[in-house]
Design a protein around this motif. Sequence first.
Motif, PDB file in Angstrom:
ATOM      1  N   VAL A 153     -26.898 -42.601   4.706  1.00 62.10           N
ATOM      2  CA  VAL A 153     -27.480 -41.561   5.543  1.00 62.10           C
ATOM      3  C   VAL A 153     -26.593 -40.333   5.395  1.00 62.10           C
ATOM      4  O   VAL A 153     -25.375 -40.416   5.565  1.00 62.10           O
ATOM      5  CB  VAL A 153     -27.543 -42.007   7.024  1.00 62.10           C
ATOM      6  CG1 VAL A 153     -28.035 -40.879   7.914  1.00 62.10           C
ATOM      7  CG2 VAL A 153     -28.409 -43.246   7.165  1.00 62.10           C
ATOM      8  N   LYS A 154     -27.195 -39.195   5.057  1.00 60.15           N
ATOM      9  CA  LYS A 154     -26.434 -37.957   4.881  1.00 60.15           C
ATOM     10  C   LYS A 154     -26.423 -37.183   6.190  1.00 60.15           C
ATOM     11  O   LYS A 154     -27.461 -37.003   6.823  1.00 60.15           O
ATOM     12  CB  LYS A 154     -27.062 -37.107   3.781  1.00 60.15           C
ATOM     13  CG  LYS A 154     -26.258 -35.859   3.463  1.00 60.15           C
ATOM     14  CD  LYS A 154     -26.891 -35.087   2.334  1.00 60.15           C
ATOM     15  CE  LYS A 154     -26.315 -35.616   1.047  1.00 60.15           C
ATOM     16  NZ  LYS A 154     -26.607 -34.752  -0.094  1.00 60.15           N
ATOM     17  N   ARG A 155     -25.235 -36.759   6.593  1.00 62.95           N
ATOM     18  CA  ARG A 155     -25.078 -35.951   7.805  1.00 62.95           C
ATOM     19  C   ARG A 155     -24.179 -34.769   7.491  1.00 62.95           C
ATOM     20  O   ARG A 155     -23.301 -34.849   6.631  1.00 62.95           O
ATOM     21  CB  ARG A 155     -24.454 -36.781   8.929  1.00 62.95           C
ATOM     22  CG  ARG A 155     -25.338 -37.927   9.335  1.00 62.95           C
ATOM     23  CD  ARG A 155     -25.181 -38.271  10.804  1.00 62.95           C
ATOM     24  NE  ARG A 155     -26.200 -39.230  11.182  1.00 62.95           N
ATOM     25  CZ  ARG A 155     -25.976 -40.479  11.522  1.00 62.95           C
ATOM     26  NH1 ARG A 155     -24.747 -40.935  11.568  1.00 62.95           N
ATOM     27  NH2 ARG A 155     -26.963 -41.275  11.853  1.00 62.95           N
TER      28      ARG A 155
ATOM     29  N   HIS B 189     -16.147 -25.065   8.334  1.00 62.76           N
ATOM     30  CA  HIS B 189     -17.251 -25.062   7.369  1.00 62.76           C
ATOM     31  C   HIS B 189     -17.979 -26.404   7.396  1.00 62.76           C
ATOM     32  O   HIS B 189     -17.393 -27.435   7.690  1.00 62.76           O
ATOM     33  CB  HIS B 189     -16.763 -24.726   5.955  1.00 62.76           C
ATOM     34  CG  HIS B 189     -15.945 -25.800   5.319  1.00 62.76           C
ATOM     35  ND1 HIS B 189     -14.603 -25.973   5.565  1.00 62.76           N
ATOM     36  CD2 HIS B 189     -16.289 -26.788   4.448  1.00 62.76           C
ATOM     37  CE1 HIS B 189     -14.150 -27.005   4.881  1.00 62.76           C
ATOM     38  NE2 HIS B 189     -15.157 -27.529   4.191  1.00 62.76           N
ATOM     39  N   ALA B 190     -19.261 -26.345   7.092  1.00 58.12           N
ATOM     40  CA  ALA B 190     -20.079 -27.559   7.097  1.00 58.12           C
ATOM     41  C   ALA B 190     -19.940 -28.271   5.763  1.00 58.12           C
ATOM     42  O   ALA B 190     -19.882 -27.643   4.710  1.00 58.12           O
ATOM     43  CB  ALA B 190     -21.542 -27.202   7.346  1.00 58.12           C
ATOM     44  N   THR B 191     -19.866 -29.577   5.836  1.00 62.91           N
ATOM     45  CA  THR B 191     -19.865 -30.404   4.634  1.00 62.91           C
ATOM     46  C   THR B 191     -20.805 -31.578   4.877  1.00 62.91           C
ATOM     47  O   THR B 191     -20.956 -32.028   6.013  1.00 62.91           O
ATOM     48  CB  THR B 191     -18.441 -30.887   4.275  1.00 62.91           C
ATOM     49  OG1 THR B 191     -18.470 -31.515   3.003  1.00 62.91           O
ATOM     50  CG2 THR B 191     -17.880 -31.836   5.305  1.00 62.91           C
TER      51      THR B 191
ATOM     52  N   LEU C 194     -14.591 -37.515   0.037  1.00 62.91           N
ATOM     53  CA  LEU C 194     -14.443 -37.711   1.478  1.00 62.91           C
ATOM     54  C   LEU C 194     -15.125 -38.985   1.962  1.00 62.91           C
ATOM     55  O   LEU C 194     -14.563 -39.712   2.783  1.00 62.91           O
ATOM     56  CB  LEU C 194     -14.968 -36.489   2.231  1.00 62.91           C
ATOM     57  CG  LEU C 194     -14.842 -36.511   3.744  1.00 62.91           C
ATOM     58  CD1 LEU C 194     -13.407 -36.800   4.193  1.00 62.91           C
ATOM     59  CD2 LEU C 194     -15.345 -35.199   4.323  1.00 62.91           C
ATOM     60  N   ALA C 195     -16.319 -39.287   1.481  1.00 61.17           N
ATOM     61  CA  ALA C 195     -17.012 -40.506   1.917  1.00 61.17           C
ATOM     62  C   ALA C 195     -16.183 -41.746   1.578  1.00 61.17           C
ATOM     63  O   ALA C 195     -16.044 -42.657   2.394  1.00 61.17           O
ATOM     64  CB  ALA C 195     -18.399 -40.594   1.293  1.00 61.17           C
ATOM     65  N   SER C 196     -15.616 -41.777   0.381  1.00 63.90           N
ATOM     66  CA  SER C 196     -14.771 -42.906  -0.009  1.00 63.90           C
ATOM     67  C   SER C 196     -13.524 -42.972   0.866  1.00 63.90           C
ATOM     68  O   SER C 196     -13.103 -44.050   1.276  1.00 63.90           O
ATOM     69  CB  SER C 196     -14.363 -42.798  -1.481  1.00 63.90           C
ATOM     70  OG  SER C 196     -15.486 -42.937  -2.305  1.00 63.90           O
ATOM     71  N   ALA C 197     -12.928 -41.827   1.146  1.00 72.35           N
ATOM     72  CA  ALA C 197     -11.733 -41.785   1.991  1.00 72.35           C
ATOM     73  C   ALA C 197     -12.045 -42.319   3.385  1.00 72.35           C
ATOM     74  O   ALA C 197     -11.231 -43.031   3.983  1.00 72.35           O
ATOM     75  CB  ALA C 197     -11.183 -40.366   2.065  1.00 72.35           C
TER      76      ALA C 197
END
Length: 73
Positions: free
Chosen positions: A4-6, A13-15, A58-61
Amino acid sequence: MGPVKRSIMIAGHATSISLEPVFWDALREAAAAEGLPLNALVARIDAARLTGPAAANLASAIRVWLFERERAR
């Protein structure tokens, strides 16, 4: 269920972050346990990943941070 992308605000800043729902749930629980807003916890994980020896995405982190947090319990 797939990722799910958020959108998350980090340092003004948005990421976009894509995580499986189980990781979003765990991240929300971890933020509550740390007494932090979700954005603040993600910012902390992001800062640690950028200063680490090998900057993963970042997702992996986040996944690794959650795994290590659970393992340390």
